[in-house]
Motif scaffolding. Structure first.
Motif, PDB file in Angstrom:
ATOM      1  N   PRO A  20     -17.977  79.218 -90.911  1.00  0.00           N
ATOM      2  CA  PRO A  20     -17.771  79.625 -92.304  1.00  0.00           C
ATOM      3  C   PRO A  20     -16.443  80.360 -92.463  1.00  0.00           C
ATOM      4  O   PRO A  20     -16.209  81.398 -91.844  1.00  0.00           O
ATOM      5  CB  PRO A  20     -18.959  80.556 -92.586  1.00  0.00           C
ATOM      6  CG  PRO A  20     -19.997  80.152 -91.591  1.00  0.00           C
ATOM      7  CD  PRO A  20     -19.228  79.722 -90.368  1.00  0.00           C
ATOM      8  N   LYS A  21     -15.562  79.784 -93.259  1.00  0.00           N
ATOM      9  CA  LYS A  21     -14.208  80.319 -93.413  1.00  0.00           C
ATOM     10  C   LYS A  21     -13.606  79.808 -94.706  1.00  0.00           C
ATOM     11  O   LYS A  21     -14.166  78.927 -95.352  1.00  0.00           O
ATOM     12  CB  LYS A  21     -13.325  79.900 -92.241  1.00  0.00           C
ATOM     13  CG  LYS A  21     -13.184  78.394 -92.153  1.00  0.00           C
ATOM     14  CD  LYS A  21     -12.193  77.977 -91.111  1.00  0.00           C
ATOM     15  CE  LYS A  21     -12.012  76.475 -91.111  1.00  0.00           C
ATOM     16  NZ  LYS A  21     -11.957  75.847 -92.414  1.00  0.00           N
ATOM     17  N   GLY A  22     -12.460  80.348 -95.064  1.00  0.00           N
ATOM     18  CA  GLY A  22     -11.765  79.869 -96.247  1.00  0.00           C
ATOM     19  C   GLY A  22     -10.389  80.488 -96.384  1.00  0.00           C
ATOM     20  O   GLY A  22     -10.031  81.415 -95.652  1.00  0.00           O
ATOM     21  N   GLU A  23      -9.649  79.960 -97.334  1.00  0.00           N
ATOM     22  CA  GLU A  23      -8.261  80.381 -97.528  1.00  0.00           C
ATOM     23  C   GLU A  23      -8.171  81.748 -98.195  1.00  0.00           C
ATOM     24  O   GLU A  23      -9.081  82.174 -98.897  1.00  0.00           O
ATOM     25  CB  GLU A  23      -7.523  79.350 -98.380  1.00  0.00           C
ATOM     26  CG  GLU A  23      -7.289  78.054 -97.652  1.00  0.00           C
ATOM     27  CD  GLU A  23      -6.463  77.059 -98.455  1.00  0.00           C
ATOM     28  OE1 GLU A  23      -5.903  77.427 -99.514  1.00  0.00           O
ATOM     29  OE2 GLU A  23      -6.377  75.914 -98.004  1.00  0.00           O
ATOM     30  N   TYR A  24      -7.036  82.389 -97.955  1.00  0.00           N
ATOM     31  CA  TYR A  24      -6.739  83.664 -98.598  1.00  0.00           C
ATOM     32  C   TYR A  24      -5.247  83.757 -98.854  1.00  0.00           C
ATOM     33  O   TYR A  24      -4.446  83.032 -98.268  1.00  0.00           O
ATOM     34  CB  TYR A  24      -7.234  84.840 -97.748  1.00  0.00           C
ATOM     35  CG  TYR A  24      -6.534  85.016 -96.427  1.00  0.00           C
ATOM     36  CD1 TYR A  24      -5.454  85.895 -96.291  1.00  0.00           C
ATOM     37  CD2 TYR A  24      -6.949  84.312 -95.298  1.00  0.00           C
ATOM     38  CE1 TYR A  24      -4.818  86.061 -95.071  1.00  0.00           C
ATOM     39  CE2 TYR A  24      -6.325  84.478 -94.081  1.00  0.00           C
ATOM     40  CZ  TYR A  24      -5.259  85.349 -93.974  1.00  0.00           C
ATOM     41  OH  TYR A  24      -4.631  85.503 -92.768  1.00  0.00           O
ATOM     42  N   GLY A  25      -4.896  84.661 -99.764  1.00  0.00           N
ATOM     43  CA  GLY A  25      -3.497  84.843-100.139  1.00  0.00           C
ATOM     44  C   GLY A  25      -2.901  86.103 -99.561  1.00  0.00           C
ATOM     45  O   GLY A  25      -3.552  86.828 -98.789  1.00  0.00           O
ATOM     46  N   PRO A  26      -1.669  86.400 -99.954  1.00  0.00           N
ATOM     47  CA  PRO A  26      -0.951  87.542 -99.382  1.00  0.00           C
ATOM     48  C   PRO A  26      -1.521  88.902 -99.776  1.00  0.00           C
ATOM     49  O   PRO A  26      -1.234  89.903 -99.136  1.00  0.00           O
ATOM     50  CB  PRO A  26       0.472  87.377 -99.922  1.00  0.00           C
ATOM     51  CG  PRO A  26       0.330  86.524-101.136  1.00  0.00           C
ATOM     52  CD  PRO A  26      -0.855  85.651-100.909  1.00  0.00           C
ATOM     53  N   ASP A  27      -2.359  88.954-100.825  1.00  0.00           N
ATOM     54  CA  ASP A  27      -2.892  90.234-101.284  1.00  0.00           C
ATOM     55  C   ASP A  27      -4.209  90.614-100.620  1.00  0.00           C
ATOM     56  O   ASP A  27      -4.823  91.608-101.008  1.00  0.00           O
ATOM     57  CB  ASP A  27      -3.099  90.189-102.804  1.00  0.00           C
ATOM     58  CG  ASP A  27      -1.782  90.029-103.552  1.00  0.00           C
ATOM     59  OD1 ASP A  27      -0.725  90.346-102.972  1.00  0.00           O
ATOM     60  OD2 ASP A  27      -1.818  89.581-104.708  1.00  0.00           O
TER      61      ASP A  27
END
Length: 158
Positions: free
Chosen positions: A43-50
């Motif tokens: 279980p995983k997913g994308e994230y941004g710089p914040d």
């Protein structure tokens, strides 16, 4: 251009019958529905710089499994660069969870292709515990290094 980044949690537990087991999710949607080997994921997913990778891993666990993430300790399993260039960071967490309680999040996509119909699918359509030999067969190939790193950690601690 910065590579996309993704983070997740690999839950593991000790079972009297099977020894170490890991929790994996079968990817949802029409592309994966008839596949089994190589169609399961951490279980995983994308994230941004914040967002920090660890915070993203916890958030994504909740989004994909539908349950709060377990408390730590969080054991870093490092990063792996996927074939497409995405960098994935995973933590292992010793925890037990009943897969029947999972309420996976959903995503929408046009299906069938070029039909103009937007359908909703579960991000994960099944969640199960697997012993390492079976997990190796089930996991997306690019995520197997995380399983191997976890097994090394478990072997050195016990």
């Amino acid at each position: 251009m910065t590579a996309k980044r993704s983070a997740g949690l690999l839950l593991f537990r000790e079972s009297p019958a099977a020894g170490t087991e890991v929790l994996l999710g079968h990817m949802g949607g029409p592309f994966w529905e008839r596949r089994d080997g190589g169609a399961w994921s951490i279980p995983k997913g994308e994230y941004g710089p914040d967002e920090t990778p660890r915070d993203a891993a916890r958030r994504e666990f909740t989004e994909e499994i539908g349950l709060p993430p377990p408390e730590g300790p969080y054991l870093p399993l490092g990063e792996v660069r996927m074939i497409g260039g995405k960098v994935v960071t995973i933590w292992a967490v010793r925890a037990d969870l009943d897969p029947a309680l999972a309420v996976p999040g959903t995503f929408t996509m046009e299906w069938p292709p070029k039909s103009g119909r937007i359908q909703e699918f579960p991000e994960l359509d099944r969640v199960e515990w697997f012993a390492p030999p079976m997990a190796r067969n089930k996991l997306v190939v690019s995520q197997i290094p995380f399983l191997e790193r976890l097994l090394e950690l478990v072997a050195t601690e016990g």
